[in-house]
Write a protein that holds these residues in place. Structure first.
Motif, PDB file in Angstrom:
ATOM      1  N   PRO A  95       0.832  -1.210   0.000  1.00 26.60           N
ATOM      2  CA  PRO A  95       0.000   0.000   0.000  1.00 26.60           C
ATOM      3  C   PRO A  95       0.866   1.259   0.000  1.00 26.60           C
ATOM      4  O   PRO A  95       1.857   1.341   0.732  1.00 26.60           O
ATOM      5  N   VAL A  96       0.487   2.225  -0.835  1.00 27.44           N
ATOM      6  CA  VAL A  96       1.232   3.483  -0.926  1.00 27.44           C
ATOM      7  C   VAL A  96       0.252   4.649  -0.945  1.00 27.44           C
ATOM      8  O   VAL A  96      -0.729   4.636  -1.693  1.00 27.44           O
ATOM      9  N   CYS A  97       0.540   5.653  -0.133  1.00 34.14           N
ATOM     10  CA  CYS A  97      -0.232   6.895  -0.162  1.00 34.14           C
ATOM     11  C   CYS A  97       0.571   7.929  -0.945  1.00 34.14           C
ATOM     12  O   CYS A  97       1.704   8.254  -0.579  1.00 34.14           O
ATOM     13  N   GLN A 224      -4.337   4.001   9.321  1.00 35.37           N
ATOM     14  CA  GLN A 224      -4.903   2.779   9.886  1.00 35.37           C
ATOM     15  C   GLN A 224      -3.928   1.615   9.734  1.00 35.37           C
ATOM     16  O   GLN A 224      -3.685   0.852  10.681  1.00 35.37           O
ATOM     17  N   ILE A 225      -3.340   1.482   8.537  1.00 38.93           N
ATOM     18  CA  ILE A 225      -2.371   0.403   8.317  1.00 38.93           C
ATOM     19  C   ILE A 225      -1.126   0.629   9.167  1.00 38.93           C
ATOM     20  O   ILE A 225      -0.559  -0.321   9.729  1.00 38.93           O
ATOM     21  N   GLU A 226      -0.699   1.879   9.279  1.00 35.41           N
ATOM     22  CA  GLU A 226       0.464   2.203  10.111  1.00 35.41           C
ATOM     23  C   GLU A 226       0.237   1.731  11.543  1.00 35.41           C
ATOM     24  O   GLU A 226       1.145   1.172  12.184  1.00 35.41           O
ATOM     25  N   LYS A 227      -0.978   1.950  12.046  1.00 35.48           N
ATOM     26  CA  LYS A 227      -1.330   1.501  13.399  1.00 35.48           C
ATOM     27  C   LYS A 227      -1.262  -0.027  13.494  1.00 35.48           C
ATOM     28  O   LYS A 227      -0.731  -0.584  14.468  1.00 35.48           O
ATOM     29  N   GLU A 228      -1.784  -0.707  12.472  1.00 35.00           N
ATOM     30  CA  GLU A 228      -1.780  -2.168  12.471  1.00 35.00           C
ATOM     31  C   GLU A 228      -0.362  -2.721  12.369  1.00 35.00           C
ATOM     32  O   GLU A 228      -0.043  -3.757  12.966  1.00 35.00           O
ATOM     33  N   VAL A 229       0.500  -2.033  11.618  1.00 33.32           N
ATOM     34  CA  VAL A 229       1.901  -2.456  11.517  1.00 33.32           C
ATOM     35  C   VAL A 229       2.574  -2.357  12.883  1.00 33.32           C
ATOM     36  O   VAL A 229       3.309  -3.259  13.304  1.00 33.32           O
ATOM     37  N   LYS A 230       2.295  -1.276  13.603  1.00 33.26           N
ATOM     38  CA  LYS A 230       2.917  -1.070  14.914  1.00 33.26           C
ATOM     39  C   LYS A 230       2.473  -2.110  15.929  1.00 33.26           C
ATOM     40  O   LYS A 230       3.259  -2.535  16.780  1.00 33.26           O
ATOM     41  N   ASP A 231       1.196  -2.520  15.857  1.00 34.15           N
ATOM     42  CA  ASP A 231       0.745  -3.529  16.829  1.00 34.15           C
ATOM     43  C   ASP A 231       0.847  -4.952  16.271  1.00 34.15           C
ATOM     44  O   ASP A 231       0.287  -5.896  16.837  1.00 34.15           O
ATOM     45  N   THR A 232       1.573  -5.090  15.139  1.00 33.08           N
ATOM     46  CA  THR A 232       1.899  -6.378  14.493  1.00 33.08           C
ATOM     47  C   THR A 232       0.676  -7.168  14.027  1.00 33.08           C
ATOM     48  O   THR A 232       0.743  -8.387  13.850  1.00 33.08           O
ATOM     49  N   SER A 233      -0.446  -6.488  13.808  1.00 27.29           N
ATOM     50  CA  SER A 233      -1.634  -7.197  13.324  1.00 27.29           C
ATOM     51  C   SER A 233      -1.760  -7.125  11.800  1.00 27.29           C
ATOM     52  O   SER A 233      -2.622  -7.796  11.221  1.00 27.29           O
ATOM     53  N   TYR A 234      -0.900  -6.330  11.162  1.00 25.98           N
ATOM     54  CA  TYR A 234      -0.987  -6.182   9.705  1.00 25.98           C
ATOM     55  C   TYR A 234      -0.140  -7.242   9.008  1.00 25.98           C
ATOM     56  O   TYR A 234       0.994  -7.516   9.407  1.00 25.98           O
ATOM     57  N   GLU A 235      -0.695  -7.835   7.976  1.00 23.58           N
ATOM     58  CA  GLU A 235       0.032  -8.823   7.184  1.00 23.58           C
ATOM     59  C   GLU A 235       0.020  -8.388   5.720  1.00 23.58           C
ATOM     60  O   GLU A 235      -1.041  -8.100   5.158  1.00 23.58           O
ATOM     61  N   ILE A 236       1.189  -8.326   5.122  1.00 16.02           N
ATOM     62  CA  ILE A 236       1.296  -7.909   3.725  1.00 16.02           C
ATOM     63  C   ILE A 236       0.655  -8.964   2.828  1.00 16.02           C
ATOM     64  O   ILE A 236       0.929 -10.157   2.963  1.00 16.02           O
ATOM     65  N   SER A 237      -0.185  -8.510   1.911  1.00 19.10           N
ATOM     66  CA  SER A 237      -0.822  -9.433   0.975  1.00 19.10           C
ATOM     67  C   SER A 237       0.193  -9.897  -0.064  1.00 19.10           C
ATOM     68  O   SER A 237       1.013  -9.117  -0.542  1.00 19.10           O
ATOM     69  N   LYS A 238       0.123 -11.174  -0.406  1.00 17.83           N
ATOM     70  CA  LYS A 238       1.015 -11.709  -1.430  1.00 17.83           C
ATOM     71  C   LYS A 238       0.292 -12.803  -2.199  1.00 17.83           C
ATOM     72  O   LYS A 238      -0.602 -13.477  -1.674  1.00 17.83           O
ATOM     73  N   VAL A 239       0.673 -12.954  -3.457  1.00 16.44           N
ATOM     74  CA  VAL A 239       0.161 -14.036  -4.294  1.00 16.44           C
ATOM     75  C   VAL A 239       1.338 -14.617  -5.069  1.00 16.44           C
ATOM     76  O   VAL A 239       2.339 -13.937  -5.306  1.00 16.44           O
TER      77      VAL A 239
END
Length: 243
Positions: A95-97, A224-239
């Motif tokens: 994701p990129v802003c 929102q993603i930044e927050k999830e990255v900090k609390d380690t709940s974010y997972e990068i999507s991959k295929v």
């Protein structure tokens, strides 16, 4: 295999192998195949094998005393039949802003390229970028595949501080700064994703041969993603990448 290569000493304990000096998927595949063959042999005399755009550097544990013998051995490894060497690359969706708060050089790039800001964002985010190698900083992926319309020279006076996660263009390449550093590339956006995390088993999620796809997000999604990255709940999507 089958590309022309040249071998030369690189200091007293390394050998540098060069391919044609170009950014090429065919050459990259050849390099990755050779790299995998060397690593697969588990030779305890070799401590590292470093991948470049068009090179491979073999680092030996001890000083090389029989250079031509080592070159002969490497050539024999290069010519080994490709058995079980199939690469399994992933496409990592990052994701990129591209908001102006993060894309500090969007206006300048627009002036240089005569492209609208929206065109720059679309051209950058629509491509699939191959990871050729990782260097400069831990986790800095050198990406090939940038649209020629976005080729912009590096800044004549590099910034002393480029924020971690900055997405930038430098010449014919694009990339993401995995940590705050000095840098002369043109900044067009920012990702909240960590490209290097020393606390993980694999600090850099991507490897040479993988692909990066940038996904456009707005500022609310970014934070929102930044927050999830900090609390380690974010997972990068991959295929899986299917050529």
């Amino acid at each position: 295999m089958g590309h022309k290569t040249t071998y030369k000493p690189y200091g007293d304990s390394a050998i540098l192998i060069d391919w044609n000096a170009e950014i090429s998927i065919s050459i990259s595949n050849d390099i990755l195949g050779f790299h995998k063959k060397i690593k697969g042999l588990k030779d305890t005399n070799i401590v590292d094998v470093i991948i470049g755009y068009s090179s491979l550097t073999i680092i030996f544990k001890k000083r090389i005393t029989e250079y031509f013998k080592e070159v002969k051995n490497l050539k024999e490894i290069y010519n080994l039949k490709d058995i079980n060497l199939k690469q399994t690359p992933f496409i990592w969706q990052i994701p990129v802003c591209y908001d102006f708060e993060f894309g500090k050089d969007l206006h300048e790039i627009s002036n240089v390229t005569n492209l609208e800001i929206s065109e720059i964002i679309n051209l950058h985010s629509e491509k699939l970028y191959r990871v050729y190698f990782i260097g400069f900083l831990p986790g800095f992926c050198y990406l090939g595949g940038l649209n020629k319309r976005l080729f912009v020279e590096r800044k004549p006076n590099p910034r002393l501080h480029v924020a971690k996660g900055s997405v930038a263009i430098g010449g014919t390449q694009t990339g993401v700064y995995p940590a705050e550093s000095a840098g002369g590339w043109n900044i067009i956006g920012k990702t909240p994703v960590d490209f290097f995390n020393i606390h993980l088993e694999h600090p850099c999620f991507a490897k040479a041969g993988d692909f990066i796809k940038f996904i456009t997000i707005d500022k609310d999604e970014f934070f929102q993603i930044e927050k999830e990255v900090k609390d380690t709940s974010y997972e990068i999507s991959k295929v899986l990448y299917n050529a």
